[in-house]
Design a protein around this motif. Sequence first.
Motif, PDB file in Angstrom:
ATOM      1  N   GLY A   1      -9.055  46.027  -5.080  1.00  0.00           N
ATOM      2  CA  GLY A   1      -8.519  45.018  -4.183  1.00  0.00           C
ATOM      3  C   GLY A   1      -8.780  43.601  -4.677  1.00  0.00           C
ATOM      4  N   GLY A   2      -9.969  43.369  -5.225  1.00  0.00           N
ATOM      5  CA  GLY A   2     -10.283  42.046  -5.750  1.00  0.00           C
ATOM      6  C   GLY A   2      -9.401  41.669  -6.919  1.00  0.00           C
ATOM      7  N   LEU A   3      -9.183  42.612  -7.831  1.00  0.00           N
ATOM      8  CA  LEU A   3      -8.336  42.318  -8.992  1.00  0.00           C
ATOM      9  C   LEU A   3      -6.890  42.092  -8.573  1.00  0.00           C
ATOM     10  CD1 LEU A   3      -9.833  44.831 -11.581  1.00  0.00           C
ATOM     11  CD2 LEU A   3     -10.026  42.337 -11.611  1.00  0.00           C
ATOM     12  N   MET A   4      -6.402  42.876  -7.610  1.00  0.00           N
ATOM     13  CA  MET A   4      -5.033  42.665  -7.136  1.00  0.00           C
ATOM     14  C   MET A   4      -4.903  41.317  -6.428  1.00  0.00           C
ATOM     15  SD  MET A   4      -3.623  46.395  -5.861  1.00  0.00           S
ATOM     16  CE  MET A   4      -5.007  46.727  -4.750  1.00  0.00           C
ATOM     17  N   THR A   5      -5.933  40.913  -5.694  1.00  0.00           N
ATOM     18  CA  THR A   5      -5.907  39.607  -5.037  1.00  0.00           C
ATOM     19  C   THR A   5      -5.853  38.482  -6.066  1.00  0.00           C
ATOM     20  OG1 THR A   5      -7.161  40.481  -3.160  1.00  0.00           O
ATOM     21  CG2 THR A   5      -7.128  38.092  -3.441  1.00  0.00           C
ATOM     22  N   PHE A   6      -6.695  38.583  -7.095  1.00  0.00           N
ATOM     23  CA  PHE A   6      -6.651  37.580  -8.156  1.00  0.00           C
ATOM     24  C   PHE A   6      -5.297  37.578  -8.845  1.00  0.00           C
ATOM     25  CE2 PHE A   6     -11.413  37.579  -8.178  1.00  0.00           C
ATOM     26  CZ  PHE A   6     -11.569  36.212  -8.021  1.00  0.00           C
ATOM     27  N   GLY A   7      -4.724  38.770  -9.068  1.00  0.00           N
ATOM     28  CA  GLY A   7      -3.411  38.834  -9.701  1.00  0.00           C
ATOM     29  C   GLY A   7      -2.330  38.165  -8.868  1.00  0.00           C
ATOM     30  N   TYR A   8      -2.404  38.351  -7.551  1.00  0.00           N
ATOM     31  CA  TYR A   8      -1.413  37.713  -6.675  1.00  0.00           C
ATOM     32  C   TYR A   8      -1.518  36.197  -6.751  1.00  0.00           C
ATOM     33  CZ  TYR A   8       0.618  35.861  -2.398  1.00  0.00           C
ATOM     34  OH  TYR A   8       1.338  35.106  -1.507  1.00  0.00           O
ATOM     35  N   PHE A   9      -2.743  35.667  -6.668  1.00  0.00           N
ATOM     36  CA  PHE A   9      -2.900  34.221  -6.680  1.00  0.00           C
ATOM     37  C   PHE A   9      -2.625  33.626  -8.057  1.00  0.00           C
ATOM     38  CE2 PHE A   9      -5.312  35.009  -2.733  1.00  0.00           C
ATOM     39  CZ  PHE A   9      -4.686  34.060  -1.924  1.00  0.00           C
ATOM     40  N   ILE A  10      -2.844  34.387  -9.112  1.00  0.00           N
ATOM     41  CA  ILE A  10      -2.456  33.915 -10.444  1.00  0.00           C
ATOM     42  C   ILE A  10      -0.944  33.745 -10.507  1.00  0.00           C
ATOM     43  CG2 ILE A  10      -2.299  34.587 -12.865  1.00  0.00           C
ATOM     44  CD1 ILE A  10      -5.060  35.906 -12.540  1.00  0.00           C
ATOM     45  N   HIS A  11      -0.217  34.747 -10.021  1.00  0.00           N
ATOM     46  CA  HIS A  11       1.246  34.666 -10.020  1.00  0.00           C
ATOM     47  C   HIS A  11       1.731  33.533  -9.114  1.00  0.00           C
ATOM     48  CE1 HIS A  11       5.437  35.929  -9.968  1.00  0.00           C
ATOM     49  NE2 HIS A  11       5.394  35.926  -8.642  1.00  0.00           N
ATOM     50  N   PHE A  12       1.128  33.405  -7.934  1.00  0.00           N
ATOM     51  CA  PHE A  12       1.535  32.365  -6.975  1.00  0.00           C
ATOM     52  C   PHE A  12       1.337  30.971  -7.563  1.00  0.00           C
ATOM     53  CE2 PHE A  12       0.354  29.362  -3.623  1.00  0.00           C
ATOM     54  CZ  PHE A  12       1.441  29.461  -2.767  1.00  0.00           C
ATOM     55  N   ASN A  13       0.160  30.710  -8.098  1.00  0.00           N
ATOM     56  CA  ASN A  13      -0.127  29.385  -8.638  1.00  0.00           C
ATOM     57  C   ASN A  13       0.661  29.098  -9.909  1.00  0.00           C
ATOM     58  OD1 ASN A  13      -2.340  28.169  -6.888  1.00  0.00           O
ATOM     59  ND2 ASN A  13      -3.258  30.141  -7.364  1.00  0.00           N
ATOM     60  N   HIS A  14       0.872  30.138 -10.727  1.00  0.00           N
ATOM     61  CA  HIS A  14       1.643  29.923 -11.954  1.00  0.00           C
ATOM     62  C   HIS A  14       3.104  29.605 -11.628  1.00  0.00           C
ATOM     63  CE1 HIS A  14       2.690  30.206 -16.161  1.00  0.00           C
ATOM     64  NE2 HIS A  14       3.639  31.091 -15.873  1.00  0.00           N
ATOM     65  N   THR A  15       3.648  30.260 -10.606  1.00  0.00           N
ATOM     66  CA  THR A  15       5.032  29.977 -10.211  1.00  0.00           C
ATOM     67  C   THR A  15       5.193  28.536  -9.749  1.00  0.00           C
ATOM     68  OG1 THR A  15       5.364  32.293  -9.562  1.00  0.00           O
ATOM     69  CG2 THR A  15       6.904  30.667  -8.678  1.00  0.00           C
ATOM     70  N   HIS A  16       4.262  28.076  -8.920  1.00  0.00           N
ATOM     71  CA  HIS A  16       4.342  26.697  -8.446  1.00  0.00           C
ATOM     72  C   HIS A  16       4.039  25.695  -9.563  1.00  0.00           C
ATOM     73  CE1 HIS A  16       4.382  28.629  -4.517  1.00  0.00           C
ATOM     74  NE2 HIS A  16       4.720  27.462  -3.987  1.00  0.00           N
ATOM     75  N   TYR A  17       3.165  26.075 -10.481  1.00  0.00           N
ATOM     76  CA  TYR A  17       2.894  25.195 -11.626  1.00  0.00           C
ATOM     77  C   TYR A  17       4.161  24.992 -12.454  1.00  0.00           C
ATOM     78  CZ  TYR A  17       1.752  24.314 -16.499  1.00  0.00           C
ATOM     79  OH  TYR A  17       1.758  23.839 -17.780  1.00  0.00           O
ATOM     80  N   GLN A  18       4.890  26.074 -12.727  1.00  0.00           N
ATOM     81  CA  GLN A  18       6.116  25.953 -13.506  1.00  0.00           C
ATOM     82  C   GLN A  18       7.162  25.105 -12.769  1.00  0.00           C
ATOM     83  OE1 GLN A  18       6.925  30.182 -14.182  1.00  0.00           O
ATOM     84  NE2 GLN A  18       6.560  29.842 -16.371  1.00  0.00           N
ATOM     85  N   ARG A  19       7.214  25.290 -11.451  1.00  0.00           N
ATOM     86  CA  ARG A  19       8.189  24.526 -10.660  1.00  0.00           C
ATOM     87  C   ARG A  19       7.916  23.031 -10.743  1.00  0.00           C
ATOM     88  NH1 ARG A  19       7.974  24.339  -4.085  1.00  0.00           N
ATOM     89  NH2 ARG A  19       9.328  22.514  -3.810  1.00  0.00           N
ATOM     90  N   TYR A  20       6.674  22.628 -10.498  1.00  0.00           N
ATOM     91  CA  TYR A  20       6.362  21.200 -10.517  1.00  0.00           C
ATOM     92  C   TYR A  20       6.333  20.630 -11.935  1.00  0.00           C
ATOM     93  CZ  TYR A  20       5.359  21.288  -5.536  1.00  0.00           C
ATOM     94  OH  TYR A  20       5.479  21.393  -4.176  1.00  0.00           O
ATOM     95  N   ARG A  21       6.024  21.470 -12.906  1.00  0.00           N
ATOM     96  CA  ARG A  21       6.081  20.999 -14.290  1.00  0.00           C
ATOM     97  C   ARG A  21       7.510  20.661 -14.685  1.00  0.00           C
ATOM     98  NH1 ARG A  21       5.402  25.484 -18.701  1.00  0.00           N
ATOM     99  NH2 ARG A  21       7.428  25.902 -17.721  1.00  0.00           N
ATOM    100  N   ASN A  22       8.454  21.567 -14.329  1.00  0.00           N
ATOM    101  CA  ASN A  22       9.855  21.299 -14.656  1.00  0.00           C
ATOM    102  C   ASN A  22      10.375  20.077 -13.911  1.00  0.00           C
ATOM    103  OD1 ASN A  22       9.859  23.558 -16.318  1.00  0.00           O
ATOM    104  ND2 ASN A  22      10.613  24.915 -14.703  1.00  0.00           N
ATOM    105  N   ASP A  23      10.010  19.947 -12.635  1.00  0.00           N
ATOM    106  CA  ASP A  23      10.457  18.779 -11.876  1.00  0.00           C
ATOM    107  C   ASP A  23       9.882  17.484 -12.461  1.00  0.00           C
ATOM    108  OD1 ASP A  23      11.904  20.402 -10.223  1.00  0.00           O
ATOM    109  OD2 ASP A  23      10.466  20.376  -8.563  1.00  0.00           O
ATOM    110  N   TYR A  24       8.626  17.541 -12.861  1.00  0.00           N
ATOM    111  CA  TYR A  24       8.006  16.344 -13.446  1.00  0.00           C
ATOM    112  C   TYR A  24       8.679  15.970 -14.759  1.00  0.00           C
ATOM    113  CZ  TYR A  24       4.525  13.409 -15.725  1.00  0.00           C
ATOM    114  OH  TYR A  24       3.899  12.383 -16.382  1.00  0.00           O
ATOM    115  N   ASN A  25       8.960  16.985 -15.596  1.00  0.00           N
ATOM    116  CA  ASN A  25       9.636  16.695 -16.869  1.00  0.00           C
ATOM    117  C   ASN A  25      11.032  16.118 -16.639  1.00  0.00           C
ATOM    118  OD1 ASN A  25       7.400  17.644 -18.256  1.00  0.00           O
ATOM    119  ND2 ASN A  25       8.239  19.712 -18.519  1.00  0.00           N
ATOM    120  N   ASN A  26      11.749  16.656 -15.649  1.00  0.00           N
ATOM    121  CA  ASN A  26      13.088  16.137 -15.358  1.00  0.00           C
ATOM    122  C   ASN A  26      13.030  14.709 -14.815  1.00  0.00           C
ATOM    123  OD1 ASN A  26      14.274  18.553 -16.149  1.00  0.00           O
ATOM    124  ND2 ASN A  26      14.198  19.426 -14.072  1.00  0.00           N
TER     125      ASN A  26
END
Length: 314
Positions: free
Chosen positions: A195-220
Motif C-alpha cells: 500500500g505504501g509503494l502504491m501510494t508513493f507511485g500515485y503521488f509520483i504520477h500526480f506530481n509529475h503530470t502537474h509538473y509537465q503541465r506547468y513546465r509547458n505553460d511556462y515555456n510557452n
Amino acid sequence: MYRTLCSLILCILFALPLYAQFGLNSGSGLNAPSTQSADTTGQSVPAAPPFKIKTYFSSLVMVRDSLGTGKVPKDTLTIGRMFSASVVLPGYSQLYNRQYWKVPIVLGTIGTGLYFGYQNNIKYLNTDEDRFARNRNLFYAGAALAWWGTLMDGAINYKSVAPVLPGRAALYSALLPGLGQAYNGDYWRIPIYCGGLMTFGYFIHFNHTHYQRYRNDYNNSRKTPSEYAGHHSSENLKWYRDTYRRYRDYCILGGILLYAINIIDANVFAYLQDFDVSDDLSLHIRPGFIESLPTRYASAAPPVSIGLSMSLHF
C-alpha cells in the motif's frame, strides 16, 4: 546544485544498509559464509573460503562429494552470489540449480524480445508510426519480464538446509515487495509495504503530470507571450513548476526508502525466525570458583576464590 547534493547524500544513506545486506564481503545478509548454506543436494557446507571470480565458473563443475552421496558443485555459492551472477548472465542460476532444460527457454525468450523490439524501433524511426513504438515497448517489456522471471526462478529453486533462508527472503522482497514477508509468515506487513509503494507511485504520477503541465505553460509564456492565453503569470507558472517537481522528487526518494526498508525487514525477520521469544525466564544460582588475577595485577591474591555464579535465561 543544492538539490543534486541532497539527492547524492540520500543515495549514499540508502546504499549503506543495502551494502550490509548484499555486499559480497559482508558478514550478514545474502552473502554471509555460513554452515546454513547448502549445496544443491541439501548437504550443509563449511564456511566458505575467500571468494574469487573463478568460483562463479568452478561452481558449475560437478564432482563427487566426500560422503559418496552423489555429485555436488566443486564450489558452493551462497544465494546472493548466485543471484548476482544471474543478474549479469541470464540463465546462470538455472545452470547452478542443475535445471539445464530451462536455459534455452530463458535465453530464447529474452533474445526474441530484444530482437523484435529492436526491429520495431527501427521501423518506428523510419515511419514515425505509433504502432511500431507500441510493439517495441511490448517486446522490450516482455524481455524484461523474462529476465525478472529467471531471477525469481533461481531464488525459488536454490537448495538450502535452513527452513527459512534470510537471503531468499531479502531477494523475494527485492524482486516483488511483500513476497519476503509472506515467506517469513508476516502477512500483516504485506499491505503496509504494498500500500505504501502504491501510494508513493500515485503521488509520483500526480506530481509529475502537474509538473509537465506547468513546465509547458511556462515555456510557452516565455517563448510566445502574446499567444499564451493562461491565467497565471510567468512567475507563478515557474513557482508551480518547481513546487510540483520538488514534490515529485520527494515522493521518489520516499518510495526508494520504503522499498529498501521492505528488503531489510524481510532479511532481518528471517534471521529472527529461530529466536526464542517464549516466556520461559529463569535465574540459576550455584556455587562457583573464581580464578585469581595474574600476579602483575594482584600479587597477594589467593589462588582460588569461592563465590556464587548467577545466570539468567530469557
